[in-house]
Write an enzyme that holds these catalytic residues in place. Sequence first.
Site, PDB file in Angstrom:
ATOM      1  N   THR A  22      -7.567   4.465  14.499  1.00 16.67           N
ATOM      2  CA  THR A  22      -8.513   3.974  13.500  1.00 16.67           C
ATOM      3  C   THR A  22      -8.773   2.504  13.799  1.00 16.67           C
ATOM      4  O   THR A  22      -7.856   1.683  13.691  1.00 16.67           O
ATOM      5  CB  THR A  22      -7.945   4.114  12.080  1.00 16.67           C
TER       6      THR A  22
ATOM      7  N   CYS B 170       3.024  -4.986  16.542  1.00 18.41           N
ATOM      8  CA  CYS B 170       2.229  -4.056  17.349  1.00 18.41           C
ATOM      9  C   CYS B 170       0.786  -4.568  17.385  1.00 18.41           C
ATOM     10  O   CYS B 170       0.194  -4.835  16.337  1.00 18.41           O
ATOM     11  CB  CYS B 170       2.294  -2.651  16.761  1.00 18.41           C
TER      12      CYS B 170
ATOM     13  N   SER C  64       8.001   5.564  16.899  1.00 15.32           N
ATOM     14  CA  SER C  64       6.685   5.081  17.330  1.00 15.32           C
ATOM     15  C   SER C  64       6.812   4.626  18.777  1.00 15.32           C
ATOM     16  O   SER C  64       7.265   3.516  19.057  1.00 15.32           O
ATOM     17  CB  SER C  64       6.230   3.921  16.438  1.00 15.32           C
ATOM     18  N   LEU C  65       6.395   5.475  19.692  1.00 13.57           N
ATOM     19  CA  LEU C  65       6.573   5.204  21.123  1.00 13.57           C
ATOM     20  C   LEU C  65       5.335   4.523  21.712  1.00 13.57           C
ATOM     21  O   LEU C  65       5.402   3.417  22.226  1.00 13.57           O
ATOM     22  CB  LEU C  65       6.879   6.505  21.856  1.00 13.57           C
TER      23      LEU C  65
ATOM     24  N   GLU D 220       0.830  -1.209   0.000  1.00 13.92           N
ATOM     25  CA  GLU D 220       0.000   0.000   0.000  1.00 13.92           C
ATOM     26  C   GLU D 220       0.859   1.251   0.000  1.00 13.92           C
ATOM     27  O   GLU D 220       1.935   1.283   0.582  1.00 13.92           O
ATOM     28  CB  GLU D 220      -0.877   0.052   1.254  1.00 13.92           C
TER      29      GLU D 220
END
Length: 361
Positions: free
Chosen positions: A296, A115, A218-219, A91
Site C-alpha cells: 500500500t 522499515c 516480518s522478513l 490505531e
Amino acid sequence: MKPSIHSLTHQTMQEWVLEQGEKKFRADQIWEWLYRKRVQSFEEMTNLSKDLIAKLNDQFVVNPLKQGIVQESADGTVKYLFELPDGMLIETVLMRQHYGLSVCVTTQVGCNIGCTFCASGLIKKQRDLNNGEIVAQIMLVQKYFAERGQDERVNHIVVMGIGEPFDNYNNVLNFFRTINDDKGMAIGARHITVSTSGLAHKIRNFADEGVQVNLAVSLHAPNNELRSSIMKINRAFPIEKLFAAIEYYIETTNRRVTFEYIMLNEVNDGVEQALELAELLKNIKKLSYVNLIPYTPVSEHDQYSRSPKERVLAFYDTLKKKGVNCVVRQEHGTDIDAAYGQLRSNTMKRDRQKAVAAVNP
C-alpha cells in the site's frame, strides 16, 4: 494518572482483591463484568459492595482510551484512531474475515524499527503501551458494535499494529494472558498471532514460554544486503542470527512460522529473490508459510511502488514450484487510510497544518 483495570491479569486481579480484604471470588465477579458484560463503569457492577466499588474507582479507570476518528471501508474493515490518557494517538483495525472478526492491535506509540517502506515508523517510538491499553483496544471495538446493535464477537487477534511487539515483551505477554483467559474474552491462543520484525533473542524467549500463540516474522527480503537496505533491524539481527532463532523456535514448539513478505516493485519481487527465499526456507519448509503482501503506497516513501500483478504471480509460482507453502494476502480497507500508521500520521499532519495556519493566518 490511574491505570486501567484491564492492566490486571486474572491472577493479579485476585491478588488485588485479597489485598483489599475481600474474598477471592470477587475477582471472578469483576472479571465477568468487564469481559462478559463489558460494562463501562464500576457502578454498573451491581453485585459488588459500595466500598469495593469506591476502591476500584479510587485506584483504576475502566477505559483508558478515547475514541477519535473512525473510518469504515466498503468491505467492512473499520479503522479506529484512539487517544491515550497522555494525548498520544494509536490505531486499531478490525477486519472481516471468512472465519470471523479479526482485530489488529497496536503495542507502542510510534516505532523505532525503521522499515523504509512502512507508515508506522514515520513517527519514532514515544513509549510502550501497557497491557490495559492494548486490551482496551479490543474492548472499544466490541463497544462500537454493541452501540450499533450488532451482536458480533471478536474472535481473532493479530498483534501487527504500530510498534514492535517483542520490544514490549512483558506487556504483550500479559495481554495474551488476559484475552486468552477462559473466564474472560476466552480468545483461543491459536486464534492469536504476534508478528516480530526479527528480535532473535526474544523469539528464543517466546519459544520457551510454552504458549500456543502463533508467530509471524516480518522478513521482506531473502538476503542480508537487501534486508538491511529496507529494514535497519537486520544490521542488529542479520538473517543468520534470525534464522538460528527461528529454527530454535520450531524445534522447541513444533509450531509453524509465518513469514510476511511485502511486494515492492523491482526491489524484492523478482524471480531471483523468490529462488533465494525458497533456498532460505528449505530446512524448515514443512513448518513455514509465506504471506505475500501487496504494498500500500505511502506518500512519505515514494521511492517504492506496488508490484504489478504479473510480478506477484511469478514470485508466487516460483515459490510453489519449490514446494514452499504461500499465499497472496487478501487486502482490506483499500478505500480508507489503508497502510498501518497512515490514519495516525495523516491526522497528526493535518493537526500540524492547522496549528501553523493559526499562527500564520
